[in-house]
Design an enzyme around this catalytic site. Structure first.
Site, PDB file in Angstrom:
ATOM      1  N   CYS A   1     -57.875-107.548   7.499  1.00 59.31           N
ATOM      2  CA  CYS A   1     -56.653-107.519   6.985  1.00 59.31           C
ATOM      3  C   CYS A   1     -55.638-108.455   7.815  1.00 59.31           C
TER       4      CYS A   1
ATOM      5  N   CYS B   1     -55.078-109.570   4.024  1.00 65.14           N
ATOM      6  CA  CYS B   1     -53.961-109.225   3.324  1.00 65.14           C
ATOM      7  C   CYS B   1     -52.812-109.806   3.795  1.00 65.14           C
TER       8      CYS B   1
ATOM      9  N   LYS C   1     -52.492-113.685   3.862  1.00 60.80           N
ATOM     10  CA  LYS C   1     -52.716-114.251   2.392  1.00 60.80           C
ATOM     11  C   LYS C   1     -51.366-114.017   1.901  1.00 60.80           C
ATOM     12  N   LYS C   2     -50.752-112.671   2.030  1.00 55.39           N
ATOM     13  CA  LYS C   2     -49.359-112.169   1.560  1.00 55.39           C
ATOM     14  C   LYS C   2     -48.406-113.170   1.946  1.00 55.39           C
TER      15      LYS C   2
ATOM     16  N   GLY D   1     -71.337-104.137  18.968  1.00 56.46           N
ATOM     17  CA  GLY D   1     -71.880-102.729  19.238  1.00 56.46           C
ATOM     18  C   GLY D   1     -73.324-102.782  18.417  1.00 56.46           C
TER      19      GLY D   1
ATOM     20  N   GLY E   1     -65.580-118.852  -7.454  1.00 56.28           N
ATOM     21  CA  GLY E   1     -65.409-117.592  -7.471  1.00 56.28           C
ATOM     22  C   GLY E   1     -64.318-117.225  -8.468  1.00 56.28           C
TER      23      GLY E   1
ATOM     24  N   SER F   1     -62.396-113.591  -8.398  1.00 52.56           N
ATOM     25  CA  SER F   1     -62.042-112.551  -8.286  1.00 52.56           C
ATOM     26  C   SER F   1     -60.888-112.729  -7.331  1.00 52.56           C
ATOM     27  N   TYR F   2     -60.496-111.500  -6.852  1.00 53.41           N
ATOM     28  CA  TYR F   2     -59.181-111.437  -5.813  1.00 53.41           C
ATOM     29  C   TYR F   2     -59.089-112.505  -4.982  1.00 53.41           C
TER      30      TYR F   2
ATOM     31  N   SER G   1     -60.454-115.572  -4.637  1.00 49.95           N
ATOM     32  CA  SER G   1     -60.416-116.779  -5.179  1.00 49.95           C
ATOM     33  C   SER G   1     -59.119-117.112  -5.822  1.00 49.95           C
ATOM     34  N   LEU G   2     -58.670-115.932  -6.818  1.00 51.76           N
ATOM     35  CA  LEU G   2     -57.377-116.402  -7.532  1.00 51.76           C
ATOM     36  C   LEU G   2     -56.087-116.345  -6.707  1.00 51.76           C
ATOM     37  N   GLU G   3     -56.260-115.328  -5.837  1.00 49.74           N
ATOM     38  CA  GLU G   3     -55.075-115.412  -4.801  1.00 49.74           C
ATOM     39  C   GLU G   3     -54.720-116.724  -4.148  1.00 49.74           C
TER      40      GLU G   3
ATOM     41  N   ASP H   1     -64.830-100.917   4.347  1.00 45.98           N
ATOM     42  CA  ASP H   1     -65.336-101.917   3.385  1.00 45.98           C
ATOM     43  C   ASP H   1     -67.022-101.773   3.686  1.00 45.98           C
TER      44      ASP H   1
ATOM     45  N   HIS I   1     -31.216-100.007 -13.864  1.00 39.81           N
ATOM     46  CA  HIS I   1     -31.193-101.352 -14.608  1.00 39.81           C
ATOM     47  C   HIS I   1     -30.157-102.318 -14.050  1.00 39.81           C
TER      48      HIS I   1
ATOM     49  N   GLU J   1     -37.897-100.727 -15.156  1.00 38.42           N
ATOM     50  CA  GLU J   1     -37.356 -99.920 -16.150  1.00 38.42           C
ATOM     51  C   GLU J   1     -38.096-100.193 -17.534  1.00 38.42           C
TER      52      GLU J   1
HETATM   53  P1  FAD Z   1     -62.312-104.665   8.846  1.00 35.43           P
HETATM   54  O1  FAD Z   1     -60.824-104.817   8.724  1.00 35.43           O
HETATM   55  O2  FAD Z   1     -63.363-106.015   8.275  1.00 35.43           O
HETATM   56  O3  FAD Z   1     -62.553-104.636  10.242  1.00 35.43           O
HETATM   57  C1  FAD Z   1     -64.081-104.565  10.823  1.00 35.43           C
HETATM   58  C2  FAD Z   1     -63.938-104.886  12.219  1.00 35.43           C
HETATM   59  O4  FAD Z   1     -65.312-104.785  12.856  1.00 35.43           O
HETATM   60  C3  FAD Z   1     -63.849-106.593  12.405  1.00 35.43           C
HETATM   61  O5  FAD Z   1     -62.958-106.890  13.353  1.00 35.43           O
HETATM   62  C4  FAD Z   1     -65.170-107.180  12.736  1.00 35.43           C
HETATM   63  O6  FAD Z   1     -65.204-108.234  13.483  1.00 35.43           O
HETATM   64  C5  FAD Z   1     -65.524-105.865  13.544  1.00 35.43           C
HETATM   65  N1  FAD Z   1     -67.203-105.715  13.706  1.00 35.43           N
HETATM   66  C6  FAD Z   1     -68.194-106.090  12.868  1.00 35.43           C
HETATM   67  N2  FAD Z   1     -69.408-105.888  13.318  1.00 35.43           N
HETATM   68  C7  FAD Z   1     -69.110-105.366  14.640  1.00 35.43           C
HETATM   69  C8  FAD Z   1     -69.754-104.979  15.623  1.00 35.43           C
HETATM   70  N3  FAD Z   1     -71.392-104.843  15.696  1.00 35.43           N
HETATM   71  N4  FAD Z   1     -69.367-104.563  16.850  1.00 35.43           N
HETATM   72  C9  FAD Z   1     -67.980-104.633  17.182  1.00 35.43           C
HETATM   73  N5  FAD Z   1     -67.155-105.024  16.230  1.00 35.43           N
HETATM   74  C10 FAD Z   1     -67.558-105.442  14.850  1.00 35.43           C
HETATM   75  N6  FAD Z   1     -56.607-105.395   1.067  1.00 35.43           N
HETATM   76  C11 FAD Z   1     -55.557-104.938   0.483  1.00 35.43           C
HETATM   77  O7  FAD Z   1     -55.475-103.787   0.350  1.00 35.43           O
HETATM   78  N7  FAD Z   1     -54.596-105.605   0.017  1.00 35.43           N
HETATM   79  C12 FAD Z   1     -54.784-107.041   0.224  1.00 35.43           C
HETATM   80  O8  FAD Z   1     -53.609-107.574  -0.136  1.00 35.43           O
HETATM   81  C13 FAD Z   1     -55.800-107.718   0.774  1.00 35.43           C
HETATM   82  N8  FAD Z   1     -56.156-108.782   0.688  1.00 35.43           N
HETATM   83  C14 FAD Z   1     -57.120-109.454   1.205  1.00 35.43           C
HETATM   84  C15 FAD Z   1     -57.323-110.772   1.213  1.00 35.43           C
HETATM   85  C16 FAD Z   1     -58.337-111.483   1.840  1.00 35.43           C
HETATM   86  C17 FAD Z   1     -58.495-113.066   1.494  1.00 35.43           C
HETATM   87  C18 FAD Z   1     -59.577-110.497   1.996  1.00 35.43           C
HETATM   88  C19 FAD Z   1     -60.823-111.155   2.612  1.00 35.43           C
HETATM   89  C20 FAD Z   1     -59.192-109.308   1.941  1.00 35.43           C
HETATM   90  C21 FAD Z   1     -58.338-108.587   1.546  1.00 35.43           C
HETATM   91  N9  FAD Z   1     -57.941-107.033   1.355  1.00 35.43           N
HETATM   92  C22 FAD Z   1     -57.058-106.729   0.987  1.00 35.43           C
HETATM   93  C23 FAD Z   1     -59.167-106.306   1.878  1.00 35.43           C
HETATM   94  C24 FAD Z   1     -59.089-105.650   3.153  1.00 35.43           C
HETATM   95  O9  FAD Z   1     -58.757-106.731   4.107  1.00 35.43           O
HETATM   96  C25 FAD Z   1     -60.227-104.908   3.656  1.00 35.43           C
HETATM   97  O10 FAD Z   1     -60.393-103.957   2.643  1.00 35.43           O
HETATM   98  C26 FAD Z   1     -59.965-104.228   5.052  1.00 35.43           C
HETATM   99  O11 FAD Z   1     -59.507-105.087   6.179  1.00 35.43           O
HETATM  100  C27 FAD Z   1     -61.200-103.420   5.472  1.00 35.43           C
HETATM  101  O12 FAD Z   1     -60.923-102.807   6.669  1.00 35.43           O
HETATM  102  P2  FAD Z   1     -62.309-102.248   7.462  1.00 35.43           P
HETATM  103  O13 FAD Z   1     -61.668-101.389   8.553  1.00 35.43           O
HETATM  104  O14 FAD Z   1     -63.278-101.665   6.771  1.00 35.43           O
HETATM  105  O15 FAD Z   1     -63.095-103.587   8.042  1.00 35.43           O
HETATM  106  P1  NDP Z   2     -65.498-110.113  -5.499  1.00 36.95           P
HETATM  107  O1  NDP Z   2     -67.031-109.489  -5.166  1.00 36.95           O
HETATM  108  O2  NDP Z   2     -64.641-109.029  -6.039  1.00 36.95           O
HETATM  109  O3  NDP Z   2     -66.057-111.135  -6.505  1.00 36.95           O
HETATM  110  C1  NDP Z   2     -66.664-112.320  -6.258  1.00 36.95           C
HETATM  111  C2  NDP Z   2     -66.381-113.509  -7.134  1.00 36.95           C
HETATM  112  O4  NDP Z   2     -67.378-114.596  -6.930  1.00 36.95           O
HETATM  113  C3  NDP Z   2     -66.651-113.084  -8.640  1.00 36.95           C
HETATM  114  O5  NDP Z   2     -65.605-113.588  -9.504  1.00 36.95           O
HETATM  115  C4  NDP Z   2     -68.244-113.541  -8.804  1.00 36.95           C
HETATM  116  O6  NDP Z   2     -68.339-113.950 -10.044  1.00 36.95           O
HETATM  117  C5  NDP Z   2     -68.066-114.573  -8.078  1.00 36.95           C
HETATM  118  N1  NDP Z   2     -69.568-115.238  -7.623  1.00 36.95           N
HETATM  119  C6  NDP Z   2     -70.279-114.395  -7.077  1.00 36.95           C
HETATM  120  N2  NDP Z   2     -71.600-115.130  -6.535  1.00 36.95           N
HETATM  121  C7  NDP Z   2     -71.208-116.488  -7.291  1.00 36.95           C
HETATM  122  C8  NDP Z   2     -71.947-117.627  -7.132  1.00 36.95           C
HETATM  123  N3  NDP Z   2     -73.028-117.826  -6.448  1.00 36.95           N
HETATM  124  N4  NDP Z   2     -71.494-118.866  -7.779  1.00 36.95           N
HETATM  125  C9  NDP Z   2     -70.239-118.708  -8.177  1.00 36.95           C
HETATM  126  N5  NDP Z   2     -69.524-117.617  -8.395  1.00 36.95           N
HETATM  127  C10 NDP Z   2     -69.799-116.407  -7.808  1.00 36.95           C
HETATM  128  O7  NDP Z   2     -64.883-110.683  -4.132  1.00 36.95           O
HETATM  129  P2  NDP Z   2     -63.803-111.080  -3.633  1.00 36.95           P
HETATM  130  O8  NDP Z   2     -64.309-111.865  -2.051  1.00 36.95           O
HETATM  131  O9  NDP Z   2     -62.683-111.865  -4.502  1.00 36.95           O
HETATM  132  O10 NDP Z   2     -62.986-109.603  -2.913  1.00 36.95           O
HETATM  133  C11 NDP Z   2     -63.771-108.732  -2.434  1.00 36.95           C
HETATM  134  C12 NDP Z   2     -62.995-107.518  -2.178  1.00 36.95           C
HETATM  135  O11 NDP Z   2     -61.793-107.858  -1.171  1.00 36.95           O
HETATM  136  C13 NDP Z   2     -62.203-107.064  -3.427  1.00 36.95           C
HETATM  137  O12 NDP Z   2     -63.208-106.359  -4.380  1.00 36.95           O
HETATM  138  C14 NDP Z   2     -60.916-106.462  -2.933  1.00 36.95           C
HETATM  139  O13 NDP Z   2     -61.396-105.267  -2.960  1.00 36.95           O
HETATM  140  C15 NDP Z   2     -60.796-107.016  -1.578  1.00 36.95           C
HETATM  141  N6  NDP Z   2     -59.465-107.868  -1.901  1.00 36.95           N
HETATM  142  C16 NDP Z   2     -58.330-107.115  -2.048  1.00 36.95           C
HETATM  143  C17 NDP Z   2     -57.093-107.914  -2.405  1.00 36.95           C
HETATM  144  C18 NDP Z   2     -55.861-107.266  -2.747  1.00 36.95           C
HETATM  145  O14 NDP Z   2     -55.711-106.025  -2.614  1.00 36.95           O
HETATM  146  N7  NDP Z   2     -54.782-107.976  -3.212  1.00 36.95           N
HETATM  147  C19 NDP Z   2     -57.075-109.436  -2.058  1.00 36.95           C
HETATM  148  C20 NDP Z   2     -58.427-110.033  -1.677  1.00 36.95           C
HETATM  149  C21 NDP Z   2     -59.491-109.288  -1.467  1.00 36.95           C
HETATM  150  P3  NDP Z   2     -69.106-112.560 -11.173  1.00 36.95           P
HETATM  151  O15 NDP Z   2     -67.914-111.806 -11.788  1.00 36.95           O
HETATM  152  O16 NDP Z   2     -69.756-113.467 -12.405  1.00 36.95           O
HETATM  153  O17 NDP Z   2     -70.336-111.848 -10.467  1.00 36.95           O
END
Ligand code: FAD
Ligand code: NDP
Length: 512
Positions: free
Chosen positions: A76, A81, A84-85, A149, A215, A217-218, A220-222, A349, A487, A492
């Site tokens: 994040c 997050c 990205k934001k 770890g 892709g 989803s979230y 890609s489109l963002e 996650d 308003h 609203e």
């Molecule tokens: P993470 O935050 O991924 O933390 C895991 C940590 O563990 C990392 O630092 C990793 O390096 C470390 N780690 C991994 N393996 C080991 C190991 N063996 N030993 C020690 N450390 C290790 N969510 C939202 O709510 N709003 C958003 O707007 C949003 N935007 C996003 C945009 C993008 C581009 C992406 C990719 C994700 C976004 N998310 C968003 C999702 C959000 O970032 C994740 O859901 C959240 O960070 C998950 O938290 P976590 O604690 O599970 O794992």
């Molecule tokens: P997703 O798993 O949600 O989406 C993956 C996308 O990639 C889908 O459109 C999928 O298509 C496509 N895809 C998968 N494999 C292939 C391939 N081989 N070739 C072409 N297209 C492919 O993943 P994201 O990485 O977008 O997001 C992961 C999670 O992170 C989200 O679920 C969300 O919870 C979190 N996130 C939250 C955000 C927020 O809160 N604003 C912002 C960004 C991420 P198909 O549908 O056909 O499988």
């Protein structure tokens, strides 16, 4: 004497000694050890420390295949997050500059955006957050190990630094919060060699230029949305539907708006190879399934946004018997976030079937710590989790999509209220509001409980957040109608929804 031993033997003896000490005394060094210092892990560790427990966190960032790395705080903060934001905000400002001229501001044309200035500012902010997290851990007396770890036994973790130095840590309870990383489509020639992912995009020093984002989803489109917004040529390659799992009428409006905003879409296409040309540009070949032919184009950057996957291999889970889902690799947990091994938990996650969102990871981490050390029995409630897709026109929602509601209750038992509205700010700016749309899905019985709320428009996250409370509390349509609007706002419009889809009447809002 110890210094005379070869290094490996010394380490084995130390680790063996740890285990022996534990076996003899029955005591572990820490009450709680968290693997992963991201949203969930840090929240859990800090909460546990509030109860006066001895807590440690291990966090280690494996550099991306392109060599990008970052500090403490997880996805994040560093590659999700937050950057990205902020980049989304950079794009919104571009649109605001265009609006500003209608409001009387003289802005010298042409206006252009400099990636390196934005990137530097965002990266500096992220680094300040990394530092802030370290300070917070120190203040709360949580021991931080910058180490990767893996399990040695059910109470023992082997931590390894970047330089290969080993430390053995034992703990009564262990929480796995290691999140996920972007997937690469390994079967596509050149994908790994020449492509980047969201792990790299936010840390680029120079503009990615003309970018292909694969892709739909979230992520890609963002990303494609803000790249378009700052003036870059951005294309989304979509093999199937956009935003799978979301209400598909809303998803179509989101992509329709992006198309009108300038993002290009290659629909029903999937990439087959990426080659590097002498010019250093990337030539991508793909299959267009509609036309049944191969097509090709050149890009400066190819970004894979094809989903995320956990890296459980390094954790050595097999050694302790923590069960994972064989397809997704994610850890299987019960309602209390417990894994198949007593005293080993998993949050965020990395866990199977949970939303991949920061607030759910944080809440799950805090509640787990309270259950472990604070005599609480409260479980995380994953129902009605609100979320927002930060596309150029944002989409926020909470609860069921129309499709899911129909599937659960049957179309005869569902009432859908909807409205096409025009944000006041769009009028003077002469912005098109075709995709500004609200949909509320209710049960059709007398109470008309609200099952889902969907909003496309400015500040969607801010709008949905408050309504999410009402929906969590079981709000009904009549109660919403008694709620007085503020308003003039976009929010609203939700309190004024009165046209049902069933009626077939025009849902365009007219007048005040
Ligand atoms: P993470 O935050 O991924 O933390 C895991 C940590 O563990 C990392 O630092 C990793 O390096 C470390 N780690 C991994 N393996 C080991 C190991 N063996 N030993 C020690 N450390 C290790 N969510 C939202 O709510 N709003 C958003 O707007 C949003 N935007 C996003 C945009 C993008 C581009 C992406 C990719 C994700 C976004 N998310 C968003 C999702 C959000 O970032 C994740 O859901 C959240 O960070 C998950 O938290 P976590 O604690 O599970 O794992
Ligand atoms: P997703 O798993 O949600 O989406 C993956 C996308 O990639 C889908 O459109 C999928 O298509 C496509 N895809 C998968 N494999 C292939 C391939 N081989 N070739 C072409 N297209 C492919 O993943 P994201 O990485 O977008 O997001 C992961 C999670 O992170 C989200 O679920 C969300 O919870 C979190 N996130 C939250 C955000 C927020 O809160 N604003 C912002 C960004 C991420 P198909 O549908 O056909 O499988």
């Amino acid at each position: 004497m110890a210094t005379l031993w070869p290094r490996r033997e010394r380490l084995l003896r130390v680790s063996g000694l740890c285990r022996t000490v534990r076996a003899l005394s029955g005591k572990n060094e820490y009450d709680l050890l968290v693997i992963g210092g991201g949203s969930g892990g840090l929240a859990c560790a800090k909460e546990a420390a509030q109860f006066g427990r001895k807590v440690a966190v291990l966090d280690y960032v494996e550099p991306s295949p392109q060599g990008t790395k970052w500090g403490l705080g997880g996805t994040c903060v560093n590659v999700g997050c937050i950057p990205k934001k902020l980049m989304h905000q950079a794009a919104l400002l571009g649109s605001a500059l265009k609006d500003a001229q209608h409001y009387g501001w003289n802005i010298a044309q042409p206006v252009h955006h400099t990636w390196s200035v934005m990137a530097q500012a965002v990266q500096n902010y992220v680094k300040s957050l990394n530092w802030g997290h370290r300070v917070q851990l120190q203040d709360k007396k949580v021991k931080y190990f910058n180490m990767k770890g893996s399990f040695s036994d059910p109470h023992t973790i082997r931590g390894l630094t970047k330089a290969g130095k080993e430390t053995i840590v034992t703990a009564e309870n262990i929480v796995i919060a290691t999140g996920g990383r972007p997937k690469y489509p390994a079967h596509i020639a050149g994908a790994l060699e020449y492509g980047i992912t969201s792990d790299d995009l936010f840390w680029l020093k120079e503009s990615p230029g003309k970018t292909l984002v694969v892709g739909a989803s979230y992520v890609s489109l963002e990303c494609a949305g803000f790249l378009t917004g700052i003036g870059l040529d951005a294309t989304v390659m979509m093999r199937s539907i956009p935003l799978r799992g979301f209400d598909q009428q809303m998803a179509s409006l989101v992509t329709e708006h992006m198309e009108s905003y300038g993002t290009k879409f290659l629909k029903r296409c999937f990439p087959t190879k990426v080659e590097k040309l002498e010019s250093n540009r990337l030539q991508v070949t793909w299959k267009n399934t509609d036309l049944g032919r191969e097509e090709t184009d050149c890009f400066d950057t190819v970004m894979w946004a094809v989903g995320r996957a956990p890296d459980v291999k390094t954790l050595n889970l097999d050694a302790v018997g923590v069960k994972t889902n064989s397809e997704t690799g994610k850890i299987i947990v019960d309602a209390s976030e417990a894994t198949s091994v007593p005293h080993i938990y998993a949050i965020g996650d990395i866990t199977e079937g949970r939303p991949e969102l920061t607030p759910t990871a944080i809440a799950a981490g805090k509640l787990l710590a309270r259950r472990l050390f604070g005599q609480s029995s409260e479980l995380m409630d994953y129902d009605n989790v609100p979320t927002t897709v930060f596309t150029p026109l944002e989409y926020g929602c909470v609860g069921l999509s129309e499709e899911a509601a129909v599937q659960c209750y049957g179309s005869d038992n569902i009432e859908v209220y909807h409205a096409y509205y025009k944000p006041l700010e769009f009028t003077v700016a002469e912005r098109d509001a075709t995709q500004c749309y609200i949909k509320m899905v209710c049960l059709r019985e007398r109470e008309q409980r609200i099952l889902g709320l969907h909003f496309i428009g400015p500040n969607a996250g801010e709008v949905i957040q408050g309504f999410a409370l009402g929906i969590k509390c079981g709000a009904t349509y009549p109660q919403l109608m008694k709620t007085v609007g503020i308003h003039p706002t976009c929010a609203e419009e939700i309190t004024k929804l009165h046209i049902t889809k069933r009626s077939g009447l025009d849902a365009t809002v007219t007048g005040c």
